[in-house]
Scaffold this motif. Structure first.
Motif, PDB file in Angstrom:
ATOM      1  N   ARG A  38       0.835  -1.192   0.000  1.00 53.20           N
ATOM      2  CA  ARG A  38       0.000   0.000   0.000  1.00 53.20           C
ATOM      3  C   ARG A  38       0.879   1.255   0.000  1.00 53.20           C
ATOM      4  O   ARG A  38       0.657   2.199  -0.723  1.00 53.20           O
ATOM      5  CB  ARG A  38      -0.937  -0.005   1.221  1.00 53.20           C
ATOM      6  CG  ARG A  38      -2.114   0.934   1.048  1.00 53.20           C
ATOM      7  CD  ARG A  38      -3.224   0.700   2.102  1.00 53.20           C
ATOM      8  NE  ARG A  38      -3.142  -0.553   2.818  1.00 53.20           N
ATOM      9  CZ  ARG A  38      -2.892  -0.633   4.149  1.00 53.20           C
ATOM     10  NH1 ARG A  38      -2.695   0.456   4.855  1.00 53.20           N
ATOM     11  NH2 ARG A  38      -2.860  -1.796   4.746  1.00 53.20           N
ATOM     12  N   ARG A  39       1.942   1.165   0.840  1.00 52.86           N
ATOM     13  CA  ARG A  39       2.795   2.340   0.938  1.00 52.86           C
ATOM     14  C   ARG A  39       3.572   2.578  -0.363  1.00 52.86           C
ATOM     15  O   ARG A  39       3.819   3.703  -0.756  1.00 52.86           O
ATOM     16  CB  ARG A  39       3.774   2.201   2.105  1.00 52.86           C
ATOM     17  CG  ARG A  39       3.215   2.864   3.367  1.00 52.86           C
ATOM     18  CD  ARG A  39       4.215   2.860   4.478  1.00 52.86           C
ATOM     19  NE  ARG A  39       4.488   1.499   4.895  1.00 52.86           N
ATOM     20  CZ  ARG A  39       5.689   0.966   4.892  1.00 52.86           C
ATOM     21  NH1 ARG A  39       6.710   1.671   4.492  1.00 52.86           N
ATOM     22  NH2 ARG A  39       5.860  -0.268   5.291  1.00 52.86           N
ATOM     23  N   ARG A  69       6.012   6.875  -4.619  1.00 55.41           N
ATOM     24  CA  ARG A  69       6.549   6.620  -5.963  1.00 55.41           C
ATOM     25  C   ARG A  69       7.429   7.775  -6.405  1.00 55.41           C
ATOM     26  O   ARG A  69       8.504   7.600  -6.950  1.00 55.41           O
ATOM     27  CB  ARG A  69       5.406   6.413  -6.956  1.00 55.41           C
ATOM     28  CG  ARG A  69       5.189   4.938  -7.244  1.00 55.41           C
ATOM     29  CD  ARG A  69       4.134   4.746  -8.286  1.00 55.41           C
ATOM     30  NE  ARG A  69       2.837   5.180  -7.790  1.00 55.41           N
ATOM     31  CZ  ARG A  69       1.800   5.476  -8.576  1.00 55.41           C
ATOM     32  NH1 ARG A  69       1.924   5.391  -9.882  1.00 55.41           N
ATOM     33  NH2 ARG A  69       0.664   5.849  -8.069  1.00 55.41           N
ATOM     34  N   PHE A  70       6.979   8.968  -6.100  1.00 60.77           N
ATOM     35  CA  PHE A  70       7.757  10.156  -6.442  1.00 60.77           C
ATOM     36  C   PHE A  70       9.104  10.139  -5.710  1.00 60.77           C
ATOM     37  O   PHE A  70      10.157  10.412  -6.287  1.00 60.77           O
ATOM     38  CB  PHE A  70       6.952  11.413  -6.069  1.00 60.77           C
ATOM     39  CG  PHE A  70       7.612  12.686  -6.497  1.00 60.77           C
ATOM     40  CD1 PHE A  70       7.818  12.946  -7.859  1.00 60.77           C
ATOM     41  CD2 PHE A  70       8.053  13.604  -5.571  1.00 60.77           C
ATOM     42  CE1 PHE A  70       8.423  14.114  -8.255  1.00 60.77           C
ATOM     43  CE2 PHE A  70       8.669  14.778  -5.965  1.00 60.77           C
ATOM     44  CZ  PHE A  70       8.855  15.027  -7.318  1.00 60.77           C
ATOM     45  N   GLY A  71       9.021   9.716  -4.450  1.00 62.38           N
ATOM     46  CA  GLY A  71      10.238   9.646  -3.643  1.00 62.38           C
ATOM     47  C   GLY A  71      11.226   8.655  -4.218  1.00 62.38           C
ATOM     48  O   GLY A  71      12.423   8.922  -4.333  1.00 62.38           O
ATOM     49  N   LEU A  72      10.706   7.470  -4.611  1.00 62.87           N
ATOM     50  CA  LEU A  72      11.576   6.433  -5.181  1.00 62.87           C
ATOM     51  C   LEU A  72      12.239   6.930  -6.458  1.00 62.87           C
ATOM     52  O   LEU A  72      13.423   6.712  -6.692  1.00 62.87           O
ATOM     53  CB  LEU A  72      10.766   5.170  -5.475  1.00 62.87           C
ATOM     54  CG  LEU A  72      10.462   4.304  -4.256  1.00 62.87           C
ATOM     55  CD1 LEU A  72       9.580   3.128  -4.656  1.00 62.87           C
ATOM     56  CD2 LEU A  72      11.744   3.802  -3.609  1.00 62.87           C
ATOM     57  N   LEU A  73      11.442   7.632  -7.260  1.00 59.28           N
ATOM     58  CA  LEU A  73      11.961   8.166  -8.512  1.00 59.28           C
ATOM     59  C   LEU A  73      13.121   9.114  -8.224  1.00 59.28           C
ATOM     60  O   LEU A  73      14.163   9.080  -8.875  1.00 59.28           O
ATOM     61  CB  LEU A  73      10.840   8.904  -9.250  1.00 59.28           C
ATOM     62  CG  LEU A  73      11.113   9.212 -10.728  1.00 59.28           C
ATOM     63  CD1 LEU A  73      11.108   7.924 -11.528  1.00 59.28           C
ATOM     64  CD2 LEU A  73      10.083  10.191 -11.264  1.00 59.28           C
TER      65      LEU A  73
END
Lengths: 309, 368
Positions: free
Chosen positions: A26-27, A34-38
């Motif tokens: 969920r997280r 997702r933005f953070g991972l990018l």
């Protein structure tokens, strides 16, 4: 109290709520995540290419036999005879250096916290600036200062000090003087940061309740700056492990350190496997130092909690 | 807290910024010397640039002045220089794309290069100036050719020892008659100085090799107590002698010239000097063979050899060069006929075969 400078950030995952596998998915699907991972991708790639890959290839080299198969020969070689002596000398010199720079750094940092801000800044500058002079120039300066006909010995002979001139160079004393001077800025900076965070009111309170100066220092001040002391000594020790120039210039053959041995194996003998094994051992020693740091912190925390209970 | 002090965070940020700057500049430094010129990758016939590897420093400057510039003037071929070390060179050659067309290095390293199959066999028909020039046979190897002599000699303070001058390694070893601290070379700098010990013990110049290790280390034991420092960089003997830390030392010939010119009471002693030579070799994988041979041949002309010796205290290997030099300059060169007779050539083949064993033994010996 100021947080210790070296304290690692708490791992984010552990503190985040909902740690089940469903929660994780969920997280991950959250837009912000997702933005953070990018955003994290470039740095992850950077670390993978420039950090993780070289370390792993070093690891592989260190267990690769001359015929290409797996072997522990290089580690066995590194841990016996002269190589073991050099490893032990490295540990010994690092320990001596961190002890000495801790004591001197403590006194210096304490003194700086007592100075007026302008003077404090100036003294800090004096401590840090030599750090930016090339190590080679600095160590030649030491020769002029500590040699048989150097300033220190000439002064001691002039004062008719018995036993002068002393051998202050090309032995362990010389190396430890040199390495300590290089390490001093680190310990002073770390300790100064911690000491500045100490609430003067606490020592004043202790004094008002009848504690002598020694008791105040031992039971109030020292515990407050203890995390800084631990950080400084471990950092010092770890940095010393990789010393190269100073021991070569200020020591004798008994003070050869591991970094010099690695350099010799790569540059002279073209022996990358042995050098890799030594490098990995050095890395493990560094990890051991960091582990020790965590251990000290845990013990300190437990003791504090017990005291509070 | 009443006082306004240096904001810690600001301070740490400043330190961090400086550290980052240092890291960035050192990264940039790693990249220097790696830019291969576009011209050198052309075909052999049309290329007008050759990339030479040398060890840089004062030696590199001397080459620029006495060799590369006259060469470029005569042939129109531009000489670019890179300074990378042995391990880097070998790695590049093994990967098939060396950045350099010609290697200027110590002959001892060329023995290792040849063993690793990294260098081309030399075609002496293309080196006119090497033929019948009287160059010592050991400098005309299959995969490398000599260039300039260098070596280790004794140096001492002329104001030490009550005016007596040590005239041989036996006297260097005699710490009772000539008492004072000594320095010898560390194994990190170059091959250990076992020959000097054997000479001190009475072994004749032409009977040194193969070295008797047990005897050499036994003799080294006798002087060990007086050795103050094993020097590991070429500049250190000058510092040690100049600061009166030691009264006598081995030294790479030439390293004291500046100090002597400044009037320091130092002198060389050539009896029992150990000669080595720099040389040329062509790496496998170069496509610039013609220019490489041209530069090698140019460097072996007597007048070029003589000019180089005037610029830098490395000695010509071509005997005819000494006819072009003054008595005074010749007397201070390792390859003049007088100094040739009182010194010896390091047996580089023996050293490459035995270096590992001797290095290990030396380290154990030094640490006890």
């Amino acid at each position: 109290m100021a947080a210790p400078v070296l304290a690692p950030a708490e791992p984010a995952v552990a503190t985040a709520p909902g740690s089940g596998p469903g929660g994780l998915r969920r997280r991950l699907s959250g837009r912000r995540t997702r933005f953070g991972l990018l955003n994290a991708t470039p740095i992850v790639v950077y670390l993978l290419v420039l950090f993780v890959y070289p370390i792993f290839s070093t690891l592989l080299l260190s267990v690769e036999g001359e015929d290409g198969g797996f072997t522990l020969h290089w580690y066995a070689d590194a841990l016996q005879g002269t190589n073991l002596d050099i490893l032990l000398a490295t540990l010994r010199i690092s320990a001596e250096t961190s002890l000495l720079s801790l004591v001197i750094g403590f006194l210096l940092a304490y003194w700086i916290t007592r100075l007026r801000p302008l003077w404090a800044g100036l003294v800090m500058l004096v401590v840090v600036v030599p750090h930016f002079i090339s190590a080679l120039v600095r160590t030649y300066g030491w020769i002029i200062l500590l040699g048989d006909h150097g300033l220190v010995n000439e002064a001691l002979v002039g004062l008719n000090v018995p036993g002068a001139p002393f051998a202050l160079l090309y032995n362990e004393i010389g190396v430890v003087i040199g390495t300590t001077s290089v390490m001093l800025p680190y310990t002073v900076l770390l300790l100064y940061a911690v000491m500045r965070g100490v609430d003067r009111g606490l020592t004043a309170a202790a004094a008002s309740m009848g504690a002598g100066r020694l008791v105040t220092f031992r039971r109030v001040y020292l515990p407050l700056v203890a995390p800084g002391l631990v950080n400084a000594s471990v950092l010092c020790f770890i940095l010393c492990l990789g010393y190269y120039v100073t021991p070569a210039l200020m020591g004798g053959p008994k003070q050869t350190m591991v970094a010099a041995l690695i350099d010799e194996q790569v540059m002279k003998d073209n022996q990358w496997n042995g050098a890799s094994a030594l490098g990995v051992i050095l890395l493990l020693l560094t990890f051991a130092g960091l582990l020790l740091l965590q251990l000290f912190k845990k013990v300190g925390m437990a003791r504090r909690n017990r005291g509070a209970a | 807290m009443k006082d306004v002090r240096i904001d810690r965070r600001l301070f740490l940020r400043g330190v961090g910024a400086v550290a980052a700057g240092v890291a960035a500049s050192s990264l940039a430094a790693c990249g220097t010397g790696s830019s291969r010129s576009a011209g050198s990758s052309g075909t052999a016939g049309s290329s007008k640039t050759i990339v030479v590897r040398n060890s840089g420093g004062a030696y590199g400057d001397a080459n620029q002045k006495a060799l590369y510039e006259p060469f470029s003037k005569e042939t129109g071929i531009e000489v670019k220089v890179i300074n990378i070390n042995y391990a880097q060179m070998l790695a590049q050659i093994e990967q098939g794309r060396p950045q350099f067309d010609l290697i200027d290095n110590s002959m001892i390293d060329f023995v290792k290069f040849a063993k690793a199959g990294a260098t081309e066999q030399l075609d002496y028909d293309r080196l006119k100036n090497a033929k019948n020039a009287g160059i010592a046979q050991n400098l005309l190897a299959t995969h490398a050719v000599g260039k300039n002599y260098w070596g280790s000699v004794m140096a001492y303070r002329t104001d030490a020892f009550g005016g007596r001058k040590p005239g041989s390694w036996a006297e260097f070893w005699d710490t009772k008659a000539l008492s004072g601290n000594r320095a010898l070379q560390h194994v990190d700098a170059d091959i250990p100085e076992l020959e000097f010990a054997l000479l001190a013990d009475g072994v004749p110049l032409d009977k040194l090799y193969p070295l008797d290790l047990d005897r050499a280390f036994r003799v080294l034991d006798q002087v060990k107590g007086s050795i103050k420092k094993y020097w590991d960089t070429g500049a250190l003997p000058g510092v040690l002698l100049g600061r009166r830390e030691v009264d006598a030392s081995s030294v790479w010939h030439g390293r004291l010239d500046d100090l002597i010119k400044q009037g320091q009471p130092l002198a060389y002693q050539f009896q029992g000097a150990r000669r080595q030579s720099n040389g040329w070799a062509v790496p496998k994988g170069t496509n610039n063979l013609d220019a490489a041979y041209q530069l090698i041949d140019f460097s072996l002309r007597p007048e070029v050899q003589a000019h180089f010796a005037e610029v830098y205290p490395m000695a010509p290997i071509v005997p005819a060069a000494y006819e072009k030099l003054s008595e005074e300059v010749s007397a201070n060169l390792l390859g003049s006929s007088k100094n040739l007779a009182t010194g010896f050539d390091a047996d580089v083949e023996w050293w490459v075969a035995n270096d590992d064993v001797v290095t290990k033994r030396w380290q154990e010996w030094a640490r006890v």
